[in-house]
Design an enzyme around this catalytic site. Structure first.
Site, PDB file in Angstrom:
ATOM      1  N   ASP A   1      89.783  36.536  49.227  1.00 30.54           N
ATOM      2  CA  ASP A   1      88.585  36.558  48.412  1.00 30.54           C
ATOM      3  C   ASP A   1      87.535  37.349  49.192  1.00 30.54           C
ATOM      4  O   ASP A   1      86.886  36.829  50.094  1.00 30.54           O
ATOM      5  CB  ASP A   1      88.117  35.122  48.139  1.00 30.54           C
ATOM      6  CG  ASP A   1      86.851  35.088  47.292  1.00 30.54           C
ATOM      7  OD1 ASP A   1      86.236  36.156  47.099  1.00 30.54           O
ATOM      8  OD2 ASP A   1      86.477  33.984  46.845  1.00 30.54           O
TER       9      ASP A   1
ATOM     10  N   LYS B   1      80.177  40.962  43.457  1.00 31.36           N
ATOM     11  CA  LYS B   1      78.889  41.244  44.076  1.00 31.36           C
ATOM     12  C   LYS B   1      78.612  42.745  44.213  1.00 31.36           C
ATOM     13  O   LYS B   1      78.286  43.401  43.242  1.00 31.36           O
ATOM     14  CB  LYS B   1      78.780  40.512  45.418  1.00 31.36           C
ATOM     15  CG  LYS B   1      78.848  38.988  45.193  1.00 31.36           C
ATOM     16  CD  LYS B   1      78.346  38.131  46.322  1.00 31.36           C
ATOM     17  CE  LYS B   1      78.186  36.702  45.822  1.00 31.36           C
ATOM     18  NZ  LYS B   1      79.106  35.726  46.345  1.00 31.36           N
TER      19      LYS B   1
ATOM     20  N   TYR C   1      84.408  28.971  49.450  1.00 28.51           N
ATOM     21  CA  TYR C   1      83.922  29.012  48.070  1.00 28.51           C
ATOM     22  C   TYR C   1      84.578  30.170  47.352  1.00 28.51           C
ATOM     23  O   TYR C   1      84.582  31.298  47.845  1.00 28.51           O
ATOM     24  CB  TYR C   1      82.395  29.171  48.035  1.00 28.51           C
ATOM     25  CG  TYR C   1      81.843  29.230  46.630  1.00 28.51           C
ATOM     26  CD1 TYR C   1      81.904  28.116  45.787  1.00 28.51           C
ATOM     27  CD2 TYR C   1      81.263  30.396  46.129  1.00 28.51           C
ATOM     28  CE1 TYR C   1      81.413  28.162  44.494  1.00 28.51           C
ATOM     29  CE2 TYR C   1      80.758  30.455  44.838  1.00 28.51           C
ATOM     30  CZ  TYR C   1      80.832  29.332  44.018  1.00 28.51           C
ATOM     31  OH  TYR C   1      80.335  29.395  42.740  1.00 28.51           O
TER      32      TYR C   1
HETATM   33  C1  LIG Z   1      79.816  34.656  45.301  1.00 27.61           C
HETATM   34  C2  LIG Z   1      81.221  34.351  45.564  1.00 27.61           C
HETATM   35  C3  LIG Z   1      82.124  34.039  44.535  1.00 27.61           C
HETATM   36  C4  LIG Z   1      81.696  33.850  43.104  1.00 27.61           C
HETATM   37  O1  LIG Z   1      81.153  35.004  42.550  1.00 27.61           O
HETATM   38  P1  LIG Z   1      80.213  34.874  41.245  1.00 27.61           P
HETATM   39  O2  LIG Z   1      79.996  36.305  40.821  1.00 27.61           O
HETATM   40  O3  LIG Z   1      78.946  34.198  41.687  1.00 27.61           O
HETATM   41  O4  LIG Z   1      80.957  34.074  40.233  1.00 27.61           O
HETATM   42  C5  LIG Z   1      83.455  33.860  44.842  1.00 27.61           C
HETATM   43  N1  LIG Z   1      83.888  33.985  46.111  1.00 27.61           N
HETATM   44  C6  LIG Z   1      83.058  34.273  47.135  1.00 27.61           C
HETATM   45  C7  LIG Z   1      83.605  34.422  48.506  1.00 27.61           C
HETATM   46  C8  LIG Z   1      81.694  34.445  46.899  1.00 27.61           C
HETATM   47  O5  LIG Z   1      80.878  34.703  47.933  1.00 27.61           O
END
Ligand SMILES: *Cc1c(COP(=O)(O)O)cnc(C)c1O
Length: 343
Positions: A154, A182, A71
């Site tokens: 990511d 985050k 994701y």
């Molecule tokens: C939470 C998350 C996102 C997206 O971040 P948001 O601030 O919710 O848009 C992207 N990549 C990873 C790995 C995530 O855990």
């Protein structure tokens, strides 16, 4: 909190860079070896969207390889392969299997002229926690170098969680671009992407690829983020304590479940963990799909009734917090015992 209250009194938004934004940028550049330049956005989703703009502009290629079950926010191209994708606009995304170097190599070998980057959660966290096989991340680095593609980590979830400076420090891999979010906002909205300065320089104003945002790097988020990171910086080994606590909890849970004849498997990396209703260690999206979701639902409901709010999906990572103390863990273990004893 007190830092946020204080920051509110000096102004919540100016529409121009502020000192605290630069301090947070400097902190992150010092923290991550691979980050020479960094830009702030407002969420993790924005961070990956912007990072993909940067790698496409830098390489002149449009395709991106991602891993099934990974994701990277709600961008259409990044939802490719998930049930949430809008199929008519998914183009340019190549889907590989997590931990499958050979399959990934085949995709690159056949399409490298069109592939700008591989994007990966270095420890998968959004299909349940899956650890990278020892050769997986070094293999991705080597494939990118061989085929002229860039490696995007990511680390929106893994940053400051699986190790202080993220999975890249834990596994000793240098990505070209890192996405963060985050935790670096200390609870307020933020995202960031950064990396090698020659790549980051394609972005405006240094380069001609545009990316901007009214609230990017706003002083409240930057203040909350910096306060949180300064706190973690005082004891950079905190994530080992998180990992220990998570391992203790998971080994108790699996042994209780086993005692009542219910097969489970727990994956723990740093503060991230998943308690799977699976017999074997999962390695990719297909293998986590074999988990018994009916058992998970029963576990979740039982735990909730016993006062423990578990992440509401088998495929969502649980996170140990520095705030969780021994009595929290004991309460959780007791709750699990009562759930499995009455299975
Ligand atoms: C939470 C998350 C996102 C997206 O971040 P948001 O601030 O919710 O848009 C992207 N990549 C990873 C790995 C995530 O855990």
């Amino acid at each position: 909190m007190s830092r946020i209250y204080q920051a509110v009194t000096t102004g919540v938004h100016f529409g121009t860079p502020t000192r605290v934004e630069s301090e947070l940028a400097l902190f992150l550049v010092n923290c991550f070896d691979s980050i020479e330049m960094i830009r702030f956005v407002n969420s993790g989703s924005e961070a990956t969207i912007a990072a993909l703009r940067a790698v496409r502009a830098f390489t002149g290629r449009s395709g991106v390889v991602k891993f099934l079950g990974g994701y990277h926010g709600w961008d259409e191209a990044m939802l490719s392969g998930s049930p949430y994708a809008a199929p008519h606009v998914e183009g340019h995304t190549y889907l590989a299997k997590y931990n499958d170097l050979e399959g990934t190599r085949n995709i690159l070998a056949e399409n490298y002229e069109n592939i700008a980057a591989i994007i990966v959660e270095p420890v998968a966290g959004n299909m349940g926690v899956i650890s990278p096989r020892p050769d997986f991340l070094p293999g991705l680095r080597a494939l990118c170098d061989e085929f002229g593609a860039l490696l995007v980590f990511d680390e929106v979830m893994t940053g400051f969680r699986v190790a202080y400076a993220g999975a890249q420090s834990r596994y000793g891999i240098r990505p070209d671009i890192t996405c963060l979010g985050k935790i670096i906002g200390g609870g307020l909205p933020i995202g960031a992407y950064g990396g090698n300065s020659s790549i980051m320089s394609v972005m405006a104003p240094l380069g001609s690829t545009y990316q901007g945002g009214t609230y990017s790097g706003n002083p409240l988020s930057a203040t909350a983020g910096l306060a949180t990171l300064h706190f973690l910086d005082q004891d950079q080994g905190y994530w080992k304590r998180l990992e220990e606590k998570a391992k203790t909890l998971c080994s108790e849970l699996t042994s209780i479940a086993n005692r009542f004849g219910i097969p489970t498997y727990a994956e723990v990396i740093g503060g991230m963990f998943t308690f799977y209703f699976l017999e074997n260690q999962p390695i990719d999206y297909a293998s986590v799909q074999e988990a018994n979701v009916k058992y998970f639902a029963k576990f979740f409901q039982g735990m909730l009734e016993a006062g423990v709010y578990w992440p509401p999906s088998q495929f969502e990572a649980a996170h140990m917090s520095l705030a969780h103390n021994d009595s929290d863990l004991e309460l959780t273990i007791k709750a699990a015992y009562s759930v499995f004893a009455n299975w």
